[in-house]
Design a protein around this motif. Structure first.
Motif, PDB file in Angstrom:
ATOM      1  N   LYS A  28      78.596  83.336  49.170  1.00 49.20           N
ATOM      2  CA  LYS A  28      79.031  82.196  48.331  1.00 49.20           C
ATOM      3  C   LYS A  28      78.149  82.076  47.085  1.00 49.20           C
ATOM      4  CE  LYS A  28      80.728  79.349  52.191  1.00 49.20           C
ATOM      5  NZ  LYS A  28      80.293  78.282  53.117  1.00 49.20           N
ATOM      6  N   THR A  29      76.857  82.247  47.286  1.00 48.23           N
ATOM      7  CA  THR A  29      75.909  82.178  46.164  1.00 48.23           C
ATOM      8  C   THR A  29      76.188  83.283  45.150  1.00 48.23           C
ATOM      9  OG1 THR A  29      74.126  81.012  47.305  1.00 48.23           O
ATOM     10  CG2 THR A  29      73.456  82.540  45.579  1.00 48.23           C
ATOM     11  N   CYS A  30      76.407  84.498  45.646  1.00 47.84           N
ATOM     12  CA  CYS A  30      76.679  85.628  44.745  1.00 47.84           C
ATOM     13  C   CYS A  30      77.959  85.413  43.945  1.00 47.84           C
ATOM     14  CB  CYS A  30      76.759  86.930  45.537  1.00 47.84           C
ATOM     15  SG  CYS A  30      75.150  87.461  46.156  1.00 47.84           S
ATOM     16  N   ARG A  31      78.965  84.826  44.584  1.00 52.13           N
ATOM     17  CA  ARG A  31      80.228  84.549  43.881  1.00 52.13           C
ATOM     18  C   ARG A  31      79.986  83.587  42.717  1.00 52.13           C
ATOM     19  NH1 ARG A  31      83.373  84.004  48.053  1.00 52.13           N
ATOM     20  NH2 ARG A  31      84.089  86.153  47.937  1.00 52.13           N
ATOM     21  N   ILE A  32      79.201  82.545  42.975  1.00 53.09           N
ATOM     22  CA  ILE A  32      78.893  81.568  41.915  1.00 53.09           C
ATOM     23  C   ILE A  32      78.079  82.230  40.795  1.00 53.09           C
ATOM     24  CG2 ILE A  32      77.595  79.459  41.385  1.00 53.09           C
ATOM     25  CD1 ILE A  32      78.366  78.504  44.262  1.00 53.09           C
ATOM     26  N   LEU A  33      77.107  83.060  41.166  1.00 51.00           N
ATOM     27  CA  LEU A  33      76.287  83.741  40.151  1.00 51.00           C
ATOM     28  C   LEU A  33      77.149  84.627  39.254  1.00 51.00           C
ATOM     29  CD1 LEU A  33      73.095  84.796  42.197  1.00 51.00           C
ATOM     30  CD2 LEU A  33      73.326  82.870  40.611  1.00 51.00           C
ATOM     31  N   VAL A  34      78.108  85.332  39.846  1.00 53.39           N
ATOM     32  CA  VAL A  34      78.993  86.216  39.076  1.00 53.39           C
ATOM     33  C   VAL A  34      79.943  85.402  38.200  1.00 53.39           C
ATOM     34  CG1 VAL A  34      80.919  87.850  39.263  1.00 53.39           C
ATOM     35  CG2 VAL A  34      78.863  88.184  40.658  1.00 53.39           C
ATOM     36  N   GLU A  35      80.557  84.382  38.792  1.00 55.53           N
ATOM     37  CA  GLU A  35      81.610  83.631  38.077  1.00 55.53           C
ATOM     38  C   GLU A  35      81.059  82.648  37.048  1.00 55.53           C
ATOM     39  OE1 GLU A  35      83.972  81.882  41.182  1.00 55.53           O
ATOM     40  OE2 GLU A  35      84.870  83.818  41.778  1.00 55.53           O
ATOM     41  N   GLN A  36      79.873  82.073  37.320  1.00 62.35           N
ATOM     42  CA  GLN A  36      79.375  81.016  36.438  1.00 62.35           C
ATOM     43  C   GLN A  36      78.161  81.406  35.594  1.00 62.35           C
ATOM     44  OE1 GLN A  36      78.886  77.202  38.415  1.00 62.35           O
ATOM     45  NE2 GLN A  36      80.656  77.554  39.738  1.00 62.35           N
ATOM     46  N   TYR A  37      77.411  82.424  36.041  1.00 61.39           N
ATOM     47  CA  TYR A  37      76.152  82.729  35.347  1.00 61.39           C
ATOM     48  C   TYR A  37      76.038  84.188  34.920  1.00 61.39           C
ATOM     49  CZ  TYR A  37      75.001  78.161  37.262  1.00 61.39           C
ATOM     50  OH  TYR A  37      75.021  76.821  37.593  1.00 61.39           O
ATOM     51  N   GLY A  38      77.159  84.870  34.840  1.00 64.14           N
ATOM     52  CA  GLY A  38      77.140  86.254  34.368  1.00 64.14           C
ATOM     53  C   GLY A  38      76.314  87.197  35.226  1.00 64.14           C
ATOM     54  N   GLY A  39      76.207  86.870  36.512  1.00 69.38           N
ATOM     55  CA  GLY A  39      75.446  87.724  37.424  1.00 69.38           C
ATOM     56  C   GLY A  39      73.944  87.547  37.351  1.00 69.38           C
ATOM     57  N   GLU A  40      73.490  86.540  36.594  1.00 72.98           N
ATOM     58  CA  GLU A  40      72.050  86.285  36.455  1.00 72.98           C
ATOM     59  C   GLU A  40      71.640  85.059  37.276  1.00 72.98           C
ATOM     60  OE1 GLU A  40      69.922  88.245  34.636  1.00 72.98           O
ATOM     61  OE2 GLU A  40      71.640  89.551  34.267  1.00 72.98           O
ATOM     62  N   VAL A  41      70.389  85.019  37.672  1.00 71.12           N
ATOM     63  CA  VAL A  41      69.859  83.834  38.354  1.00 71.12           C
ATOM     64  C   VAL A  41      69.472  82.811  37.297  1.00 71.12           C
ATOM     65  CG1 VAL A  41      67.994  82.928  39.817  1.00 71.12           C
ATOM     66  CG2 VAL A  41      69.017  85.162  40.333  1.00 71.12           C
ATOM     67  N   PRO A  42      70.051  81.610  37.344  1.00 76.23           N
ATOM     68  CA  PRO A  42      69.758  80.612  36.309  1.00 76.23           C
ATOM     69  C   PRO A  42      68.336  80.066  36.421  1.00 76.23           C
ATOM     70  CG  PRO A  42      71.127  79.650  38.032  1.00 76.23           C
ATOM     71  CD  PRO A  42      71.002  81.106  38.350  1.00 76.23           C
ATOM     72  N   GLU A  43      67.684  79.902  35.290  1.00 79.93           N
ATOM     73  CA  GLU A  43      66.337  79.314  35.268  1.00 79.93           C
ATOM     74  C   GLU A  43      66.470  77.803  35.084  1.00 79.93           C
ATOM     75  OE1 GLU A  43      62.096  79.632  32.885  1.00 79.93           O
ATOM     76  OE2 GLU A  43      63.588  81.169  32.521  1.00 79.93           O
ATOM     77  N   SER A  44      67.040  77.173  36.096  1.00 83.85           N
ATOM     78  CA  SER A  44      67.318  75.737  36.048  1.00 83.85           C
ATOM     79  C   SER A  44      67.289  75.189  37.466  1.00 83.85           C
ATOM     80  CB  SER A  44      68.696  75.497  35.423  1.00 83.85           C
ATOM     81  OG  SER A  44      69.287  74.314  35.922  1.00 83.85           O
ATOM     82  N   ARG A  45      66.503  74.137  37.671  1.00 85.86           N
ATOM     83  CA  ARG A  45      66.421  73.538  39.007  1.00 85.86           C
ATOM     84  C   ARG A  45      67.793  73.051  39.477  1.00 85.86           C
ATOM     85  NH1 ARG A  45      62.898  71.687  42.237  1.00 85.86           N
ATOM     86  NH2 ARG A  45      61.118  71.639  40.817  1.00 85.86           N
ATOM     87  N   GLU A  46      68.477  72.342  38.604  1.00 87.20           N
ATOM     88  CA  GLU A  46      69.782  71.771  38.968  1.00 87.20           C
ATOM     89  C   GLU A  46      70.765  72.871  39.376  1.00 87.20           C
ATOM     90  OE1 GLU A  46      72.819  68.383  37.182  1.00 87.20           O
ATOM     91  OE2 GLU A  46      71.675  69.627  35.788  1.00 87.20           O
TER      92      GLU A  46
END
Length: 210
Positions: free
Chosen positions: A91-109
């Motif tokens: 589920k986390t990987c899907r969100i990273l791909v769909e919302q963050y371009g496959g990158e880990v966001p540098e944001s607490r929220e």
């Protein structure tokens, strides 16, 4: 505990280990995120054994997605709670791909909105991958902070807020690692190894051991 004594404790921990880091093996923010997600109620050693086989096959969100839940389970089945962890990883990987371009966001929220990622995991990723002065309080840090009286608190959030308040800026990035390693190897739960502790004379724990 007064601030002068706190500073002495941190200076000694720094002298003993000037460049502390996590014992989880990783080579990218994504690998660290997955390792921390897998480490809940599991040892770093156990997680490292699993990821040593998993990461050569899948070390990006898309590659992990391609494995699927059942594929991930095969690699992490030696880790506690592996069924729910595999679901959260996908589920986390899907969100990273769909919302963050496959990158880990540098944001607490953004991190805390990922499945299986709470405040503690977000703190570890922000601190270790991105160098933020955050302090993730786990059982080791909670124990050491209360035992020594470095930052006493009734729960992990209280201890975190107290540490953020009393730890001088120059120590904030590394204090998480110093305390976790100190709790893991010296100030252990059942019988702390006070005799071999570099801060024994500064620690305010009443029931010191030989």
């Amino acid at each position: 505990m007064n601030n002068q004594k706190r500073r002495q404790i941190l200076e000694r921990l720094r002298a003993e280990n000037p460049n502390p880091t996590t014992e989880l093996n990783y080579s990218s923010p994504f690998e660290l995120l997955i390792a921390v997600l897998l480490s809940a109620q599991a040892t770093d050693v156990g997680v490292n054994k699993a990821t040593a086989k998993l990461y050569p096959v899948a070390n990006t969100p898309q590659a992990m997605l391609d494995l699927g839940v059942e594929g991930v389970k095969e690699y992490i089945k030696t880790i506690g709670l592996f069924n729910s962890k595999a679901e959260n990883v996908i589920k986390t990987c899907r969100i990273l791909v769909e919302q963050y371009g496959g990158e880990v966001p540098e944001s607490r929220e953004a991190l805390e909105s990922l499945p299986g990622v709470g405040r503690k995991t977000a703190n570890v990723v922000l601190n270790t991958a991105f160098g933020w002065p955050t302090i993730a309080v786990d059982t080791h840090i909670f124990r050491v902070s209360n035992r020594t009286k470095l930052a006493a608190g009734k729960n992990v959030n209280e201890v975190e807020q107290k540490l953020l308040k009393v730890v001088p800026k120059e120590f904030k990035v590394d204090v998480h690692h110093w305390l976790i390693l100190h709790g893991r190897y010296t100030c252990v739960a059942r019988k702390p190894r006070c005799g071999s502790c570099v801060i024994e004379d500064l620690c305010e724990f009443k029931d010191k051991t030989e």
